[in-house]
Scaffold this motif. Structure first.
Motif, short mmCIF file in Angstrom:
data_model
loop_
_atom_site.label_atom_id
_atom_site.label_comp_id
_atom_site.label_asym_id
_atom_site.label_seq_id
_atom_site.Cartn_x
_atom_site.Cartn_y
_atom_site.Cartn_z
N ALA A 60 0.83 -1.20 0.00
CA ALA A 60 0.00 0.00 0.00
C ALA A 60 0.87 1.25 0.00
O ALA A 60 0.57 2.23 -0.70
CB ALA A 60 -0.94 0.00 1.20
N ALA A 61 1.95 1.22 0.75
CA ALA A 61 2.86 2.37 0.78
C ALA A 61 3.44 2.61 -0.61
O ALA A 61 3.53 3.76 -1.06
CB ALA A 61 3.98 2.14 1.79
N MET A 62 3.84 1.54 -1.30
CA MET A 62 4.38 1.71 -2.66
C MET A 62 3.31 2.25 -3.61
O MET A 62 3.62 3.03 -4.51
CB MET A 62 4.90 0.38 -3.20
N ALA A 63 2.09 1.84 -3.41
CA ALA A 63 1.02 2.24 -4.32
C ALA A 63 0.66 3.72 -4.18
O ALA A 63 0.25 4.34 -5.17
CB ALA A 63 -0.22 1.38 -4.10
N VAL A 64 0.85 4.29 -3.00
CA VAL A 64 0.37 5.66 -2.78
C VAL A 64 1.44 6.67 -2.39
O VAL A 64 1.15 7.86 -2.34
CB VAL A 64 -0.76 5.69 -1.71
N ALA A 65 2.66 6.22 -2.14
CA ALA A 65 3.72 7.15 -1.72
C ALA A 65 3.99 8.17 -2.82
O ALA A 65 3.98 7.83 -4.01
CB ALA A 65 5.00 6.38 -1.41
N PRO A 66 4.25 9.40 -2.45
CA PRO A 66 4.63 10.39 -3.46
C PRO A 66 5.89 9.93 -4.19
O PRO A 66 6.76 9.29 -3.60
CB PRO A 66 4.90 11.66 -2.64
N PRO A 70 9.98 9.29 -1.00
CA PRO A 70 9.06 8.41 -0.29
C PRO A 70 8.79 7.10 -1.03
O PRO A 70 8.76 6.03 -0.41
CB PRO A 70 7.78 9.25 -0.19
N LEU A 71 8.63 7.15 -2.34
CA LEU A 71 8.41 5.93 -3.10
C LEU A 71 9.68 5.07 -3.10
O LEU A 71 9.61 3.84 -2.98
CB LEU A 71 7.97 6.24 -4.53
N ARG A 72 10.81 5.71 -3.22
CA ARG A 72 12.09 4.99 -3.17
C ARG A 72 12.24 4.26 -1.82
O ARG A 72 12.67 3.12 -1.75
CB ARG A 72 13.25 5.96 -3.40
N ALA A 73 11.87 4.92 -0.74
CA ALA A 73 11.96 4.32 0.59
C ALA A 73 10.99 3.14 0.73
O ALA A 73 11.36 2.08 1.25
CB ALA A 73 11.68 5.36 1.67
N ALA A 74 9.77 3.31 0.25
CA ALA A 74 8.79 2.22 0.32
C ALA A 74 9.26 1.03 -0.50
O ALA A 74 9.15 -0.13 -0.07
CB ALA A 74 7.42 2.71 -0.16
#
Length: 123
Positions: A60-66, A70-74
């Motif tokens: 879910a974090a990967m799907a919605v992270a900016p 943030p997406l790189r971290a997820a």
């Protein structure tokens, strides 16, 4: 970074994680963690649910992270979880099931690595 690929991996992981949280046998059976009748022991189901919930949350974090950090971290968390799963499953699953489970874990991790390294439109 291929944002679309990372979001697709995240969404798929989230859906699968939720499904396994509700029905642990979806993971238990292909991992050889069922009895001779194909049933998942209650203790096994209890142990698999937090793992599945972790996958749902990471996905879910990967799907919605900016996009960006943030997406790189997820995605990095997802990669660590997938490769960690592969290492642990290789060492602990019943012999006839371990390599298939390891291959699946490595494949999902590799998709996230590809998403981080790929730059669409840079070709």
């Amino acid at each position: 970074m291929d944002t679309k690929l990372l979001r697709a991996v995240g969404a798929a992981t989230a859906v699968y994680g939720l499904a396994v949280t509700l029905r642990p046998q979806l993971l238990a059976k292909p991992s050889g963690l069922v009895d001779a009748a194909g049933r998942t022991a209650p203790d096994t189901a209890t142990s698999l649910r937090p793992l599945a919930w972790r996958d749902a949350a990471c996905g879910a974090a990967m799907a919605v992270a900016p996009a960006g950090g943030p997406l790189r971290a997820a995605a990095s968390l997802r990669i660590a979880a997938d490769f960690g799963d592969a290492a642990l499953l290789a060492a602990t699953l019943p012999r006839g099931y371990r390599w298939k489970a390891v291959a699946v874990s490595v494949a999902w991790g590799a998709l996230s690595v590809a998403g981080l390294l790929r730059h669409p439109g840079a070709d």
